[in-house]
Scaffold this motif. Structure first.
Motif, PDB file in Angstrom:
ATOM      1  N   SER A   1      75.444   7.273  21.471  1.00 61.73           N
ATOM      2  CA  SER A   1      75.559   8.686  21.054  1.00 61.73           C
ATOM      3  C   SER A   1      76.175   9.475  22.204  1.00 61.73           C
ATOM      4  N   PRO A   2      77.424   9.125  22.609  1.00 58.41           N
ATOM      5  CA  PRO A   2      77.988   9.773  23.802  1.00 58.41           C
ATOM      6  C   PRO A   2      78.126  11.281  23.676  1.00 58.41           C
ATOM      7  N   LYS A   3      78.382  11.773  22.461  1.00 59.08           N
ATOM      8  CA  LYS A   3      78.545  13.218  22.284  1.00 59.08           C
ATOM      9  C   LYS A   3      77.242  13.937  22.612  1.00 59.08           C
ATOM     10  N   ALA A   4      76.156  13.419  22.040  1.00 56.84           N
ATOM     11  CA  ALA A   4      74.842  14.047  22.278  1.00 56.84           C
ATOM     12  C   ALA A   4      74.487  13.942  23.760  1.00 56.84           C
ATOM     13  N   PHE A   5      74.777  12.794  24.354  1.00 58.40           N
ATOM     14  CA  PHE A   5      74.471  12.585  25.778  1.00 58.40           C
ATOM     15  C   PHE A   5      75.189  13.640  26.622  1.00 58.40           C
ATOM     16  N   ARG A   6      76.469  13.842  26.300  1.00 55.34           N
ATOM     17  CA  ARG A   6      77.275  14.765  27.121  1.00 55.34           C
ATOM     18  C   ARG A   6      76.883  16.214  26.876  1.00 55.34           C
ATOM     19  N   SER A   7      76.404  16.511  25.664  1.00 54.02           N
ATOM     20  CA  SER A   7      76.027  17.907  25.393  1.00 54.02           C
ATOM     21  C   SER A   7      74.784  18.289  26.197  1.00 54.02           C
ATOM     22  N   GLU A   8      74.089  17.290  26.724  1.00 55.94           N
ATOM     23  CA  GLU A   8      72.862  17.597  27.472  1.00 55.94           C
ATOM     24  C   GLU A   8      73.081  17.700  28.979  1.00 55.94           C
ATOM     25  N   ARG A   9      74.335  17.568  29.390  1.00 55.77           N
ATOM     26  CA  ARG A   9      74.577  17.527  30.837  1.00 55.77           C
ATOM     27  C   ARG A   9      74.173  18.824  31.538  1.00 55.77           C
ATOM     28  N   ALA A  10      74.264  19.941  30.810  1.00 52.61           N
ATOM     29  CA  ALA A  10      73.893  21.219  31.434  1.00 52.61           C
ATOM     30  C   ALA A  10      72.409  21.220  31.788  1.00 52.61           C
ATOM     31  N   SER A  11      71.596  20.637  30.905  1.00 52.69           N
ATOM     32  CA  SER A  11      70.153  20.586  31.187  1.00 52.69           C
ATOM     33  C   SER A  11      69.891  19.748  32.435  1.00 52.69           C
ATOM     34  N   TRP A  12      70.649  18.668  32.588  1.00 52.55           N
ATOM     35  CA  TRP A  12      70.449  17.787  33.744  1.00 52.55           C
ATOM     36  C   TRP A  12      70.890  18.444  35.049  1.00 52.55           C
ATOM     37  N   ARG A  13      71.733  19.483  34.961  1.00 49.15           N
ATOM     38  CA  ARG A  13      72.184  20.162  36.183  1.00 49.15           C
ATOM     39  C   ARG A  13      70.972  20.665  36.980  1.00 49.15           C
ATOM     40  N   ALA A  14      70.008  21.272  36.264  1.00 49.74           N
ATOM     41  CA  ALA A  14      68.824  21.812  36.947  1.00 49.74           C
ATOM     42  C   ALA A  14      68.003  20.680  37.576  1.00 49.74           C
ATOM     43  N   VAL A  15      67.925  19.539  36.887  1.00 47.11           N
ATOM     44  CA  VAL A  15      67.151  18.408  37.429  1.00 47.11           C
ATOM     45  C   VAL A  15      67.811  17.899  38.714  1.00 47.11           C
ATOM     46  N   ILE A  16      69.137  17.806  38.680  1.00 47.50           N
ATOM     47  CA  ILE A  16      69.860  17.304  39.859  1.00 47.50           C
ATOM     48  C   ILE A  16      69.719  18.286  41.018  1.00 47.50           C
ATOM     49  N   GLN A  17      69.795  19.584  40.705  1.00 43.64           N
ATOM     50  CA  GLN A  17      69.598  20.585  41.769  1.00 43.64           C
ATOM     51  C   GLN A  17      68.201  20.421  42.374  1.00 43.64           C
ATOM     52  N   LEU A  18      67.213  20.169  41.510  1.00 41.31           N
ATOM     53  CA  LEU A  18      65.853  19.979  42.015  1.00 41.31           C
ATOM     54  C   LEU A  18      65.775  18.703  42.867  1.00 41.31           C
ATOM     55  N   ASN A  19      66.428  17.644  42.425  1.00 37.82           N
ATOM     56  CA  ASN A  19      66.450  16.393  43.206  1.00 37.82           C
ATOM     57  C   ASN A  19      67.033  16.646  44.597  1.00 37.82           C
ATOM     58  N   VAL A  20      68.120  17.418  44.660  1.00 39.77           N
ATOM     59  CA  VAL A  20      68.751  17.715  45.955  1.00 39.77           C
ATOM     60  C   VAL A  20      67.779  18.467  46.851  1.00 39.77           C
ATOM     61  N   VAL A  21      67.196  19.531  46.292  1.00 33.88           N
ATOM     62  CA  VAL A  21      66.301  20.373  47.083  1.00 33.88           C
ATOM     63  C   VAL A  21      65.102  19.551  47.568  1.00 33.88           C
ATOM     64  N   GLN A  22      64.612  18.644  46.697  1.00 33.62           N
ATOM     65  CA  GLN A  22      63.432  17.869  47.099  1.00 33.62           C
ATOM     66  C   GLN A  22      63.752  16.849  48.189  1.00 33.62           C
ATOM     67  N   SER A  23      64.984  16.309  48.181  1.00 35.28           N
ATOM     68  CA  SER A  23      65.362  15.400  49.278  1.00 35.28           C
ATOM     69  C   SER A  23      65.384  16.179  50.591  1.00 35.28           C
ATOM     70  N   ILE A  24      65.938  17.405  50.551  1.00 37.29           N
ATOM     71  CA  ILE A  24      65.985  18.232  51.763  1.00 37.29           C
ATOM     72  C   ILE A  24      64.558  18.599  52.193  1.00 37.29           C
ATOM     73  N   HIS A  25      63.734  18.934  51.200  1.00 36.28           N
ATOM     74  CA  HIS A  25      62.337  19.293  51.491  1.00 36.28           C
ATOM     75  C   HIS A  25      61.629  18.143  52.235  1.00 36.28           C
ATOM     76  N   ALA A  26      61.880  16.910  51.788  1.00 35.35           N
ATOM     77  CA  ALA A  26      61.233  15.756  52.438  1.00 35.35           C
ATOM     78  C   ALA A  26      61.673  15.661  53.903  1.00 35.35           C
ATOM     79  N   ILE A  27      62.956  15.951  54.158  1.00 28.94           N
ATOM     80  CA  ILE A  27      63.436  15.884  55.552  1.00 28.94           C
ATOM     81  C   ILE A  27      62.817  17.032  56.370  1.00 28.94           C
ATOM     82  N   LEU A  28      62.704  18.216  55.759  1.00 30.65           N
ATOM     83  CA  LEU A  28      62.108  19.354  56.477  1.00 30.65           C
ATOM     84  C   LEU A  28      60.640  19.056  56.814  1.00 30.65           C
ATOM     85  N   ASP A  29      59.952  18.411  55.886  1.00 30.63           N
ATOM     86  CA  ASP A  29      58.551  18.035  56.143  1.00 30.63           C
ATOM     87  C   ASP A  29      58.463  17.074  57.323  1.00 30.63           C
ATOM     88  N   LEU A  30      59.405  16.145  57.369  1.00 26.38           N
ATOM     89  CA  LEU A  30      59.406  15.184  58.474  1.00 26.38           C
ATOM     90  C   LEU A  30      59.662  15.895  59.806  1.00 26.38           C
TER      91      LEU A  30
END
Ligand SMILES: Nc1nc2c(ncn2[C@@H]2O[C@H](COP(=O)(O)OP(=O)(O)OP(=O)(O)O)[C@@H](O)[C@H]2O)c(=O)[nH]1
Ligand SMILES: [Mg+2]
Length: 476
Positions: free
Chosen positions: A89-118
């Motif tokens: 269902s590639p069309k449906a998969f691609r229509s959801e990419r905007a929702s994943w943008r927020a998840v990826i932004q959170l993943n980035v911030v959390q990787s940085i957060h882990a380094i700041l904690d260290l």
């Protein structure tokens, strides 16, 4: 953060150990488990209703082919489900990419957060040197941070508000599970999880107040509160932090390898922090969002020759793999055509996040043993994915030795071919011991790689279609 632990395979009853709820649960884990069980029951009842309807209209076509994805947390189940969606269902998969943008932004911030904690940890240990609690073990010696590092850390502090805002956006009830730890200068971070992939995407789209199929339309590019604005402003500092030699040395002392961790995007900061960033297919596969409940993906696929294709309905079920969520798997054991069991074989030197006394590979062995010996699954096809081969390859090449964690590996070469074959034999041996004469299919996978995974999943689909046809022929 993964820490080293020697492999310890327990001989306890595998079902009780691996699938039953843990003897000790935190209130959060208990709530997660109860919510997952309720959700599983609701979904399971809905499936029963659906099956009844299906049986009534059986004449219309063959039964749907059902696949259950199983494995410990972070083994790659949801990523495999995403591959199925992308293929079918590639069309449906691609229509959801905007929702994943927020998840990826959170993943980035959390990787940085882990380094700041260290950095906080290293800073406080420089001012209050710890006394090692273990005999003959010297306390860790962190390389000293200079004032520029501390300034960098302060400049990155706004990302923590972004983290809280993103969590609020992604969690259905708006609850932000950040708890302040007075011993740290930053709040401690927690992993975000979702009950079913559909519900958080709906929540997100509702929040965005849009109902479009185009990913770009779902993002309000002029919103000054869009997390992308702060991420873009902090991009250079994030890159500086990630590539700084002292920070790299600090991570080495701590045995912290963010590039092996779920949701790693620090090698793509330019792209993912760019002003009009929309995730690519590969980004969506790499994004990390822990599963709490059960997600189901349905699709129809045509097989057979061009002139007379045959249509098959498919249902793929994805579950949460954390220990406290495994009891919710059992209602799905009945009536599955196949189980794809994912064992992340790169995790031989890591421990479970939910129980740091357990080695992750030992947990996969136990789970596999529980699955192959479960009477409810006697007739279910077993497909074993020895996953995260890309990480295993890199890990062995970097000098981390499998024999240091599995003593029986002995003096075999520390390379990918020997290690993967050895681990394959271990899984095959458990199957032979606990379910003799049973066939299984086995693949070495890196499910974040779409091309090779598509090839493998097409092969899996072929085998299951043939098996389904053979079974229906036997029934009639
Ligand atoms: N490099 C690499 N990363 C992988 C691979 N498989 C999965 N991942 C990443 O590992 C993380 C965890 O994968 P998931 O698919 O979310 O794991 P899961 O089994 O669904 O985990 P739970 O939902 O907690 O049960 C994600 O960030 C994936 O992109 C792989 O083969 N190679
Ligand atoms: Mg998942």
């Amino acid at each position: 953060m993964p820490t080293s632990k020697r492999l310890r395979v327990s001989e306890d009853d595998p079902l009780t150990r691996a699938i039953a709820p843990p003897s000790y649960e935190t209130p959060q884990e208990r709530d997660d488990r109860l919510a997952a069980e309720q959700e599983a029951k609701r979904v399971s009842d809905a499936i029963d209703d659906e099956l009844n309807k299906q049986r009534i209209s059986e004449k219309k076509g063959p039964k749907a082919i059902k696949i259950l994805l199983l494995g410990q947390s972070e083994s790659g189940k949801s990523t495999t489900l995403k591959n199925f969606q992308l293929m079918n269902s590639p069309k449906a998969f691609r229509s959801e990419r905007a929702s994943w943008r927020a998840v990826i932004q959170l993943n980035v911030v959390q990787s940085i957060h882990a380094i700041l904690d260290l950095m906080s940890k290293a800073h406080s240990s420089a001012h209050n040197p710890p006394i090692s609690s273990q005999p003959n073990t010297a306390p860790k010696e962190y390389p000293p941070l200079n004032p520029d590092h501390l300034k960098l850390k302060m400049r990155l502090a706004p990302l923590l508000q972004v983290e809280a805002a993103l969590m609020k956006k992604l969690l259905p009830n708006g609850h932000v599970p950040l708890s302040s730890n007075p011993a740290q200068s930053f709040p401690t971070q927690q992993e975000i999880s979702v009950n079913s992939s559909a519900s958080w995407k709906n929540t997100f789209n509702r929040l965005m107040g849009r109902n479009s199929c185009d990913s770009a339309d779902l993002i309000d590019w002029s919103d000054p509160d869009d997390p992308g604005v702060v991420l873009n402003a902090c991009a250079e500092d994030m890159k500086r932090l990630w590539t700084d030699p002292v920070i790299q040395a600090l991570m080495k002392v701590e045995k912290m390898r963010p590039e092996e961790m779920a949701g790693f995007f620090l090698d793509a900061l330019d792209r993912v922090t760019s002003p009009r960033y929309i995730p690519t297919d590969d980004d969506v596969l790499r994004a990390r969002l822990k599963t709490l409940g059960v997600s189901e993906h349905r699709f129809t696929m045509k097989t057979g020759p061009m002139g007379s294709p045959m249509s098959h309905d498919w249902r793929v079920f994805d579950v949460g793999g954390q220990r406290s969520l495994r009891a919710a798997w059992v209602p799905y054991f009945d009536d599955m055509n196949a189980i794809i069991f994912l064992a992340p074989i790169s995790c031989f030197d890591q421990v479970l996040q939910e129980d740091p006394s357990v080695n992750r590979l030992a947990d996969s062995f136990l789970l596999w043993k529980a699955i192959v010996s479960n009477p409810l699954l006697k007739k279910t096809e077993l497909i074993l994915f020895l996953n995260k081969c890309d990480i295993l390859r890199a890990k062995l090449a970097s000098g981390i030795r499998l024999a240091d964690y599995i003593v029986s590996y002995g003096s075999r070469p520390n390379d990918f071919e020997s290690a993967s074959q050895y681990l394959k034999k271990k899984f095959a041996g458990l199957l032979k011991e606990h379910s003799p004469d049973r066939l299984y299919y086995f693949h070495l996978t890196s499910v974040t790689d779409t091309k090779s995974t598509t090839y493998i999943l097409e092969n899996v689909q072929d085998v299951l279609v043939r098996d389904n046809l053979r079974r229906s022929a036997l029934v009639t």
